[in-house]
Design a protein around this motif. Sequence first.
Motif, mmCIF file in Angstrom:
data_model
loop_
_atom_site.group_PDB
_atom_site.id
_atom_site.type_symbol
_atom_site.label_atom_id
_atom_site.label_comp_id
_atom_site.label_asym_id
_atom_site.label_seq_id
_atom_site.Cartn_x
_atom_site.Cartn_y
_atom_site.Cartn_z
ATOM 1 N N MET A 185 44.470 33.568 51.172
ATOM 2 C CA MET A 185 43.716 34.397 50.298
ATOM 3 C C MET A 185 42.689 33.766 49.559
ATOM 4 S SD MET A 185 45.748 37.731 49.168
ATOM 5 C CE MET A 185 47.048 38.278 50.031
ATOM 6 N N TRP A 186 43.129 32.322 48.926
ATOM 7 C CA TRP A 186 42.166 31.492 48.339
ATOM 8 C C TRP A 186 40.791 30.988 48.995
ATOM 9 C CZ3 TRP A 186 41.732 26.056 49.740
ATOM 10 C CH2 TRP A 186 40.734 25.511 49.208
ATOM 11 N N TRP A 187 41.198 30.645 50.265
ATOM 12 C CA TRP A 187 39.848 30.420 51.116
ATOM 13 C C TRP A 187 39.048 31.532 51.486
ATOM 14 C CZ3 TRP A 187 37.609 25.818 51.675
ATOM 15 C CH2 TRP A 187 36.612 25.605 52.693
ATOM 16 N N ASP A 188 39.842 32.768 51.853
ATOM 17 C CA ASP A 188 39.059 33.744 52.400
ATOM 18 C C ASP A 188 38.393 34.842 51.090
ATOM 19 O OD1 ASP A 188 38.892 32.957 55.043
ATOM 20 O OD2 ASP A 188 40.888 34.268 55.563
ATOM 21 N N ALA A 189 38.620 34.444 50.093
ATOM 22 C CA ALA A 189 38.009 35.421 48.773
ATOM 23 C C ALA A 189 36.698 35.768 48.985
ATOM 24 C CB ALA A 189 38.220 34.821 47.525
ATOM 25 N N ASP A 190 35.786 34.944 49.508
ATOM 26 C CA ASP A 190 34.397 35.293 49.691
ATOM 27 C C ASP A 190 34.260 36.338 50.998
ATOM 28 O OD1 ASP A 190 35.292 33.533 51.533
ATOM 29 O OD2 ASP A 190 33.033 32.820 52.141
ATOM 30 N N ILE A 191 35.057 36.587 51.821
ATOM 31 C CA ILE A 191 34.898 37.623 52.970
ATOM 32 C C ILE A 191 35.763 38.556 52.763
ATOM 33 C CG2 ILE A 191 34.176 36.120 54.584
ATOM 34 C CD1 ILE A 191 36.756 35.889 55.999
ATOM 35 N N ASP A 192 36.904 38.541 52.022
ATOM 36 C CA ASP A 192 37.902 39.450 51.299
ATOM 37 C C ASP A 192 36.942 40.661 50.444
ATOM 38 O OD1 ASP A 192 39.910 38.695 52.982
ATOM 39 O OD2 ASP A 192 40.785 37.763 51.184
ATOM 40 N N VAL A 193 36.193 40.005 49.835
ATOM 41 C CA VAL A 193 35.282 41.058 48.903
ATOM 42 C C VAL A 193 34.396 41.903 49.762
ATOM 43 C CG1 VAL A 193 33.288 39.429 48.436
ATOM 44 C CG2 VAL A 193 34.385 41.139 46.739
ATOM 45 N N LEU A 194 34.021 41.463 51.140
ATOM 46 C CA LEU A 194 33.206 42.202 51.692
ATOM 47 C C LEU A 194 33.701 43.010 52.599
ATOM 48 C CD1 LEU A 194 31.027 39.261 52.993
ATOM 49 C CD2 LEU A 194 30.335 40.735 51.192
ATOM 50 N N MET A 195 35.114 43.232 52.869
ATOM 51 C CA MET A 195 35.792 44.232 53.913
ATOM 52 C C MET A 195 36.685 45.183 53.152
ATOM 53 S SD MET A 195 36.802 41.845 56.972
ATOM 54 C CE MET A 195 37.831 40.537 55.734
ATOM 55 N N LYS A 196 36.534 46.299 53.515
ATOM 56 C CA LYS A 196 37.118 47.546 52.910
ATOM 57 C C LYS A 196 38.684 47.252 52.635
ATOM 58 C CE LYS A 196 34.243 51.249 53.867
ATOM 59 N NZ LYS A 196 33.759 52.128 54.953
ATOM 60 N N ARG A 197 39.257 46.674 53.892
ATOM 61 C CA ARG A 197 40.621 46.622 53.867
ATOM 62 C C ARG A 197 41.142 45.560 52.802
ATOM 63 N NH1 ARG A 197 44.040 43.228 56.779
ATOM 64 N NH2 ARG A 197 42.320 42.019 57.871
ATOM 65 N N THR A 198 40.393 44.585 52.476
ATOM 66 C CA THR A 198 40.737 43.375 51.917
ATOM 67 C C THR A 198 40.194 43.527 50.283
ATOM 68 O OG1 THR A 198 39.194 42.274 52.576
ATOM 69 C CG2 THR A 198 41.361 41.791 53.961
ATOM 70 N N ARG A 199 39.209 44.279 50.025
ATOM 71 C CA ARG A 199 38.537 44.379 48.814
ATOM 72 C C ARG A 199 39.500 44.269 47.636
ATOM 73 N NH1 ARG A 199 33.858 48.279 49.707
ATOM 74 N NH2 ARG A 199 33.330 46.714 51.052
ATOM 75 N N ASN A 200 40.558 45.028 47.688
ATOM 76 C CA ASN A 200 41.447 45.363 46.669
ATOM 77 C C ASN A 200 42.621 44.117 46.544
ATOM 78 O OD1 ASN A 200 40.308 47.448 45.302
ATOM 79 N ND2 ASN A 200 41.262 48.910 46.967
ATOM 80 N N ARG A 201 42.528 43.215 47.159
ATOM 81 C CA ARG A 201 43.396 42.016 47.072
ATOM 82 C C ARG A 201 43.285 41.438 45.669
ATOM 83 N NH1 ARG A 201 43.231 39.113 53.195
ATOM 84 N NH2 ARG A 201 44.819 40.343 54.061
ATOM 85 N N PRO A 202 44.167 40.469 45.204
ATOM 86 C CA PRO A 202 44.256 40.098 43.976
ATOM 87 C C PRO A 202 42.808 39.333 43.582
ATOM 88 C CG PRO A 202 46.434 40.000 44.693
ATOM 89 C CD PRO A 202 45.501 40.223 46.008
ATOM 90 N N ILE A 203 42.327 38.446 44.246
ATOM 91 C CA ILE A 203 41.419 37.657 43.939
ATOM 92 C C ILE A 203 39.887 38.304 44.050
ATOM 93 C CG2 ILE A 203 40.005 35.513 44.596
ATOM 94 C CD1 ILE A 203 42.550 34.424 45.843
ATOM 95 N N PRO A 204 39.723 38.833 45.262
ATOM 96 C CA PRO A 204 38.582 39.672 45.048
ATOM 97 C C PRO A 204 38.390 41.010 44.149
ATOM 98 C CG PRO A 204 39.734 40.153 46.987
ATOM 99 C CD PRO A 204 40.186 38.977 46.438
ATOM 100 N N ALA A 205 39.377 41.494 43.789
ATOM 101 C CA ALA A 205 39.638 42.336 42.859
ATOM 102 C C ALA A 205 39.597 42.031 41.219
ATOM 103 C CB ALA A 205 40.865 43.230 43.035
ATOM 104 N N GLY A 206 39.420 40.547 41.186
ATOM 105 C CA GLY A 206 39.062 40.073 39.895
ATOM 106 C C GLY A 206 40.560 39.930 38.840
ATOM 107 N N ARG A 207 41.563 39.858 39.628
ATOM 108 C CA ARG A 207 42.826 40.147 38.902
ATOM 109 C C ARG A 207 43.493 38.626 39.033
ATOM 110 N NH1 ARG A 207 43.901 44.312 41.967
ATOM 111 N NH2 ARG A 207 45.253 43.613 43.398
#
Lengths: 317, 72
Positions: free
Chosen positions: A69-91
């Motif tokens: 999740m640390w490495w993929d934070a930049d692509i997680d923020v682009l995808m609906k399924r992963t957008r709410n993960r703790p890093i892309p959500a800013g938590r």
Amino acid sequence: MTHASLDTEVREAGFGDYVELLKPRVMSLVVFTALAGLLVAPANLHPFEMLVAILCIAVGAGASGALNMWWDADIDVLMKRTRNRPIPAGRIEPGEALALGVALSGFAVVMLWLDTNLLAAGLLALTIFYYAVIYTIWLKRVTPQNIVIGGVAGSFPPMIGWAAATGTVSIESILMFAVIFMWTPAHFWALALFVKSDYGDAKVPMLTETHGRRSTRNHILAYAVLQVPVAVALGFTSIGGPLYMAVAVAVNLWFLAACIRVWRRDEAQAEADRYAAEKRAFVISLYYLFLHFSALIAERVLGIWGWGGWSGWGFGG
Amino acid sequence: MAIYVEHELHARRRSRNLGMLAVLLAFVAIVFGMTIVKLARTGDPSAFEGFDHDIRYGLAAEAERAAGEDTP
């Protein structure tokens, strides 16, 4: 402190956010297969040592999830399924996820070494390194075979469980590894066929998008065929037996039939019944792994009463 | 009137602190349990006497034997 200033700080993480970093749903498969590896091994660990070993393997898997999740934070923020993960959500800050992943990796490996042996700890370290570095950092965004490559990491847990109990790697643990490895591509590609993903937006090369759906259907069938001899071969080892063999043959035929149906269809047919065959193949793939490893555990339990393995039924040794 | 504002932020901090407490307690329990299991397995206390600060009976016996051999 005003309400306004408080509202700017509500992004602070709760404990559950850190747990979410460890991908708890992925852990369930890891725990089950590692437990199977531990239980079927011809050695008896103390139940508490088994509990700690399973915990270490689960925490190691979670640590690699946090690093992912640390490495993929930049692509997680682009995808609906992963957008709410703790890093892309800013938590959670990316650096915190990295620190948690590294710390838990060290904790899991050292504790597993103290609890069992160096080989099991080394395999766990290799698994974490493989998933975090080889798969996540290096190959995931480079090749459409990323599912196959990532599958290696998911295949290690029963081998680690076996090594924890016996201190060795043997044909049995290699074949348990191979069963999961051969199962992974068909399982995920069946899912990829009926879930509308946005991997394309994130520039992650998924087979369905780089080579098309026809090619993905061909790949699913190829892996479904190739996994049959692997699953059957496991039945002829010291941890197999008539019960495992009956389950393996039945489940492989069931899954193979579902994959042949997926292979014979085209997109128009699939869309007509809303991907019913693809969904069915995916569900059967879930049963596939569960039933194989449950049958191995059942052979071990039957062995307590002298009914386990081929010798328990009067075949050979 | 109590001067007390319970914000969601406080609840999250509490959950984080309690979670950390649970993790640390679990870690202590694991290390303690592992110690008991590993020591209990040896069965023979002399097998781990080198890890404590008591007199090491095995070494004492060896020393006595050595002393006996030195005596003319």
